[in-house]
Design an enzyme around this catalytic site. Structure first.
Site, mmCIF file in Angstrom:
data_model
loop_
_atom_site.group_PDB
_atom_site.id
_atom_site.type_symbol
_atom_site.label_atom_id
_atom_site.label_comp_id
_atom_site.label_asym_id
_atom_site.label_seq_id
_atom_site.Cartn_x
_atom_site.Cartn_y
_atom_site.Cartn_z
ATOM 1 N N SER A 144 0.867 -1.180 0.000
ATOM 2 C CA SER A 144 0.000 0.000 0.000
ATOM 3 C C SER A 144 0.901 1.226 0.000
ATOM 4 O O SER A 144 2.013 1.201 0.547
ATOM 5 C CB SER A 144 -0.865 0.001 1.256
ATOM 6 N N TYR A 157 -1.319 -0.832 10.287
ATOM 7 C CA TYR A 157 -1.516 -1.279 8.899
ATOM 8 C C TYR A 157 -0.336 -0.839 8.034
ATOM 9 O O TYR A 157 0.248 -1.643 7.291
ATOM 10 C CB TYR A 157 -2.824 -0.673 8.375
HETATM 11 N N1 LIG Z 1 -8.611 -0.715 -1.452
HETATM 12 C C1 LIG Z 1 -7.564 0.093 -1.423
HETATM 13 O O1 LIG Z 1 -7.721 1.291 -1.640
HETATM 14 C C2 LIG Z 1 -6.201 -0.458 -1.151
HETATM 15 C C3 LIG Z 1 -5.116 0.411 -1.228
HETATM 16 C C4 LIG Z 1 -3.844 -0.072 -0.992
HETATM 17 C C5 LIG Z 1 -3.654 -1.405 -0.687
HETATM 18 N N2 LIG Z 1 -4.704 -2.254 -0.587
HETATM 19 C C6 LIG Z 1 -4.436 -3.669 -0.275
HETATM 20 O O2 LIG Z 1 -5.029 -4.487 -1.264
HETATM 21 C C7 LIG Z 1 -5.391 -5.744 -0.695
HETATM 22 C C8 LIG Z 1 -6.852 -6.043 -1.017
HETATM 23 O O3 LIG Z 1 -7.657 -5.021 -0.461
HETATM 24 P P1 LIG Z 1 -9.147 -4.722 -0.912
HETATM 25 O O4 LIG Z 1 -9.318 -3.282 -0.791
HETATM 26 O O5 LIG Z 1 -9.428 -5.391 -2.196
HETATM 27 O O6 LIG Z 1 -9.935 -5.417 0.289
HETATM 28 P P2 LIG Z 1 -11.277 -6.264 0.358
HETATM 29 O O7 LIG Z 1 -11.692 -6.237 1.781
HETATM 30 O O8 LIG Z 1 -12.250 -5.828 -0.687
HETATM 31 O O9 LIG Z 1 -10.781 -7.725 -0.011
HETATM 32 C C9 LIG Z 1 -9.927 -8.466 0.840
HETATM 33 C C10 LIG Z 1 -10.232 -9.944 0.698
HETATM 34 O O10 LIG Z 1 -9.348 -10.647 1.586
HETATM 35 C C11 LIG Z 1 -10.080 -11.644 2.256
HETATM 36 N N3 LIG Z 1 -9.458 -11.961 3.531
HETATM 37 C C12 LIG Z 1 -9.459 -11.224 4.665
HETATM 38 N N4 LIG Z 1 -8.815 -11.887 5.645
HETATM 39 C C13 LIG Z 1 -8.411 -13.056 5.102
HETATM 40 C C14 LIG Z 1 -7.690 -14.176 5.620
HETATM 41 N N5 LIG Z 1 -7.301 -14.229 6.899
HETATM 42 N N6 LIG Z 1 -7.436 -15.211 4.787
HETATM 43 C C15 LIG Z 1 -7.846 -15.186 3.499
HETATM 44 N N7 LIG Z 1 -8.529 -14.161 2.968
HETATM 45 C C16 LIG Z 1 -8.808 -13.118 3.762
HETATM 46 C C17 LIG Z 1 -11.484 -11.053 2.433
HETATM 47 O O11 LIG Z 1 -12.452 -12.064 2.640
HETATM 48 C C18 LIG Z 1 -11.678 -10.308 1.104
HETATM 49 O O12 LIG Z 1 -12.271 -11.129 0.121
HETATM 50 C C19 LIG Z 1 -5.088 -5.641 0.802
HETATM 51 O O13 LIG Z 1 -3.843 -6.235 1.064
HETATM 52 C C20 LIG Z 1 -5.034 -4.137 1.037
HETATM 53 O O14 LIG Z 1 -4.222 -3.823 2.123
HETATM 54 C C21 LIG Z 1 -5.979 -1.795 -0.816
#
Ligand SMILES: NC(=O)c1ccc[n+]([C@@H]2O[C@H](COP(=O)([O-])OP(=O)(O)OC[C@H]3O[C@@H](n4cnc5c(N)ncnc54)[C@H](O)[C@@H]3O)[C@@H](O)[C@H]2O)c1
Length: 265
Positions: A144, A157
């Protein structure tokens, strides 16, 4: 042959049931890859190359079973996308009140670190053993922008993501001679995903002395983003596919920022 040329490659994607992970799963399926989605909650995809394998990435046994399932079914793993992650905003010190639920506790610390960091190490280790036998493989870590810049109210985080960036650099040094690349992707502000729950918004608003409404207005205020908009999940998926492919064959040990030019978080 397509430009990416990743047809029939086998990828494990963690957290592929929602948000960025789901966009990655769909993009890979579109390129005729075989995808194993390792998530705690199941999502269907109408595609013969798709498998769901229920996995909590913070449990070693689940990870062992996931890797075994993939090898038994597909005989190889071309790459692993460590995408699953959680974010629970907490302050180091809540100087507005004592005994605050919004102050970082060791339970919340463990929860974030076990999923965002320990799970990544456990799965990468098992996949890397397969990659070494095969003589190739790619580890891709979803970081991130906050891991590079820090983030108010999201210190734990952001620290988990900064540590992930360091894993990426170190593992690339350890595994390069075995023809294994290790890369990271660090998105900034994106269109809405499952991470943006009401509990998340309430906690983040509290830690920043804002209301949830103010926080929501901020999503459309893109003045800190040179490209003046939030990123699309498909744009992150495009970068991931490029990095997984042989088109990125000389890229390893780096985390690429995909944030529309935004550099201060
Ligand atoms: N959305 C953003 O703006 C953003 C920005 C930077 C980084 N990220 C990173 O991208 C990644 C995905 O984020 P997102 O926004 O798509 O989130 P999201 O919540 O939409 O999806 C995350 C998925 O991970 C699964 N998950 C959670 N805990 C788990 C576990 N213990 N084992 C297996 N699966 C698990 C959830 O069920 C979900 O389907 C994360 O690592 C997040 O930190 C997101």
């Amino acid at each position: 042959m397509s430009w990416l040329n990743i047809d029939n490659k086998v990828y494990i994607v963690t957290g592929g049931s929602s948000g960025i992970g789901k966009a990655i799963v769909e993009a890979l399926l579109e390129q005729n890859c075989i995808v194993v989605n390792a998530d705690i909650s199941e999502v269907e995809q109408n595609n013969k190359n798709y498998r769901f394998f229920k996995t909590d990435i913070s449990f070693d046994e689940d990870i062992r079973n996931l890797v075994e399932f993939t090898i038994q079914n597909f005989k190889k793993i071309d790459g692993v996308v460590n995408n699953a992650g959680i974010n629970i905003p907490r302050l180091l010190v809540d100087y507005k009140k004592e005994e605050s639920e919004f102050e970082l506790s060791s339970d919340i610390y463990d929860k974030i670190m076990n999923i965002n960091l320990k799970g990544v190490y456990m799965l990468s280790q098992k996949c890397a053993k397969v990659f070494i036998k095969q003589g190739y493989g790619v580890v891709l870590n979803m970081s991130s922008e906050s891991g590079l810049e820090g983030s108010e109210g999201q210190g734990c985080y952001a620290a988990s993501k900064a540590a992930l960036n360091s894993f990426t650099r170190s593992w690339a040094k350890e595994l390069g001679k075995k023809n294994i690349r290790v890369v990271g992707v660090a998105p900034g502000i994106l269109e809405e995903t499952g991470l943006r729950t009401l509990a998340y918004e309430e906690a983040l608003a509290y830690t920043r002395n804002k209301t949830v409404d103010d926080l929501r207005k901020g999503y459309s205020n893109t003045s800190t983003i040179p490209l003046s908009r939030s990123g699309k999940l498909s744009e992150v998926a495009d970068l991931v596919m490029y990095l997984l492919s042989q088109r990125a064959s000389y890229i390893t040990g780096v985390t690429i920022n995909i944030a529309g030019g935004k550099t201060r978080g």
